[in-house]
Design a protein around this motif. Sequence first.
Motif, PDB file in Angstrom:
ATOM      1  N   ALA A 213       0.832  -1.210   0.000  1.00 10.08           N
ATOM      2  CA  ALA A 213       0.000   0.000   0.000  1.00 10.08           C
ATOM      3  C   ALA A 213       0.862   1.254   0.000  1.00 10.08           C
ATOM      4  CB  ALA A 213      -0.937  -0.011   1.212  1.00 10.08           C
ATOM      5  N   LYS A 214       1.967   1.214   0.766  1.00  6.30           N
ATOM      6  CA  LYS A 214       2.879   2.361   0.804  1.00  6.30           C
ATOM      7  C   LYS A 214       3.511   2.584  -0.569  1.00  6.30           C
ATOM      8  CE  LYS A 214       6.971   4.102   3.210  1.00  6.30           C
ATOM      9  NZ  LYS A 214       7.983   3.815   4.272  1.00  6.30           N
TER      10      LYS A 214
ATOM     11  N   MET B  69       0.967   3.951  -2.923  1.00  9.17           N
ATOM     12  CA  MET B  69       0.719   5.362  -2.647  1.00  9.17           C
ATOM     13  C   MET B  69       1.820   6.241  -3.251  1.00  9.17           C
ATOM     14  SD  MET B  69      -1.019   7.780  -1.428  1.00  9.17           S
ATOM     15  CE  MET B  69      -2.248   6.877  -0.535  1.00  9.17           C
TER      16      MET B  69
ATOM     17  N   TYR C  13      -9.828   9.751   0.211  1.00  7.01           N
ATOM     18  CA  TYR C  13     -10.302   8.380   0.409  1.00  7.01           C
ATOM     19  C   TYR C  13      -9.723   7.400  -0.600  1.00  7.01           C
ATOM     20  CZ  TYR C  13     -13.836   9.678   3.874  1.00  7.01           C
ATOM     21  OH  TYR C  13     -14.472  10.088   4.995  1.00  7.01           O
TER      22      TYR C  13
ATOM     23  N   SER D 259      -6.759   6.448  -1.365  1.00  9.74           N
ATOM     24  CA  SER D 259      -5.696   5.575  -0.874  1.00  9.74           C
ATOM     25  C   SER D 259      -6.128   4.757   0.332  1.00  9.74           C
ATOM     26  CB  SER D 259      -4.472   6.407  -0.514  1.00  9.74           C
ATOM     27  OG  SER D 259      -4.810   7.385   0.448  1.00  9.74           O
ATOM     28  N   SER D 260      -6.915   5.376   1.246  1.00  6.28           N
ATOM     29  CA  SER D 260      -7.250   4.676   2.482  1.00  6.28           C
ATOM     30  C   SER D 260      -8.506   3.824   2.367  1.00  6.28           C
ATOM     31  CB  SER D 260      -7.441   5.689   3.615  1.00  6.28           C
ATOM     32  OG  SER D 260      -8.468   6.616   3.294  1.00  6.28           O
ATOM     33  N   GLN D 261      -9.514   4.302   1.620  1.00  5.87           N
ATOM     34  CA  GLN D 261     -10.774   3.563   1.486  1.00  5.87           C
ATOM     35  C   GLN D 261     -11.249   3.645   0.040  1.00  5.87           C
ATOM     36  OE1 GLN D 261     -13.720   4.574   4.542  1.00  5.87           O
ATOM     37  NE2 GLN D 261     -12.092   5.323   5.869  1.00  5.87           N
TER      38      GLN D 261
END
Length: 557
Positions: free
Chosen positions: A206-207, A210, A378, A380-382
Amino acid sequence: MVWYNIIIGLCARIFLMLIFFSLLCRTSLIRKALTTLKERRRSRILLIGMFSAMALVDIWVGTEMPAYFLNNHLVMTVAAGLIGGPVVGLGTSLLSSAIAYAFMPVAFATYHYPLMVAFGLASGCLAAWLQRQNFIFSNAFMVGFIFTAIYLCINIAFGTVNLLDGYVMEDALFPMVFSYSLGIAAFLDTLEDFYNQQDKIEGISAKTAMQITNSSMSLVQSGLNATTATETVNLILKEAETFDFVAITSLNEILGFASYRTEKPFLSFLESDFFRLFKYSFKMDTKDLDVIRSYIHIPIYNDKHHVGYFCCGHILNPDLTPFEETLAKGIGTMITNQITVHGIKEKAELYDKAEIKALQSQINPHFLFNALSTISFYCSSQPQTAKALINDLASYYRNNLTDANTMISIRNELQHINAYIHLEQARFGDRLSVDYDINVLEPFQVPALILQPIVENAIRHGLYQKLSGGQIIITIDKRKGYYRITVQDDGLGISPERLKYIFDTSIPKKSIGLTNVNQRLIALYGPKNHLKIFSRVDKGTIVIMKIPFQEVTENND
């Protein structure tokens, strides 16, 4: 020290099976099975076969122990149930018991096999509870201790345990309780390590995704074409530093392709392989390809429409690592979100070119910017929340293109309001609460965009400046000869001086929403059906409109 020999024998076999289980968890086959147990029957069958095989091997090896009684059949059965649930626990106990009874020269008591079946089912029923405890070692040890104690008590009660000369039952009690409980807990601990590793992999991927998102945002948001796709795949190949090739395609053509190998002869083989993959919709086996040995393809969407693929892979490694699979999915989601945002921007430009009339042009110019900023947060996170908000934003602006004189159903008007409210709630969270009180069953027609300016006015001028936020209640009920629609808020309210001149068109105003709605109601339904506003400072505002039963198709001057 007889007990010492027994405990060494039992623990050695258990830990050999643990090593085998740990190695299997590193394979893509078992890894996928463990992560898709609830969705795929094939995954459950695979685990049943694996634990049954380990149980049967242990039973066979156990023929060299002081008694057939001393084996790890119970450990494998209970571990299978706790890891895979009732189906896996029951399936493992049935399959291993049936094969052991039919083909192995063991002299278990007649009740041993039904007892294993009961333990397999019972441990499976405890799986959900243990998962909620995050597979804590002490809890798994306790479960193993209880099952072992029950097993030993039944065997002692029936007096069916036959040990070799020189051994007594007391010699086997502690080794069995200790090794069985420890073995069951160790299997669950190994599984917990597997899930923790998966979480670490997802976090790192995920990092990385991103970082790639931040670097490529200006590219993909310009639209999906050959130029932007080529620049994006080159950037991904450089930033990810793990894939041998990366590609972005539409449904009809390859838009961008990049490889770390640049030698012309080799590159021609690689491009030829990928063209064949694309031609056959990524359904070819790598055995039929020349140089590509593994790949993953992720569908790309624009809103709900499938528009292409993101693909990456290797030319030597036969498998992608869990990190690479998770990273590829994250990048695919990133591309989808950015293309969708680009679609929203295009729609926004179309709305500007359409020269939306008075009601539409008074929309807060910062609304689109704030909505896109919220969606970007949202993404990236959701991602699912971001996608839902993108749909709401598209629906909101699509409805704003509607001719203000068009009659639409009250249901469509409420859907338009709902899209706007979702976007505002995503930004302001619990500070904004909206309730509906609909007391009308039959559908009826209203002028398009008749309610949205009222709700927006209540949020912007009534609730935004209130630190604690507030509530809006939208009520629709049926009266004699008309439908009454009420929008009530508990915001800052309107001063009497301002309320007195709120519909006076001769006084310049920043917002013309309420004036526009009032004029349209009067034009359609006559002066008696004008907009009514009741307000008290620091108490809130109530706005009421009346929609007569008869359908009006022409303006009444």
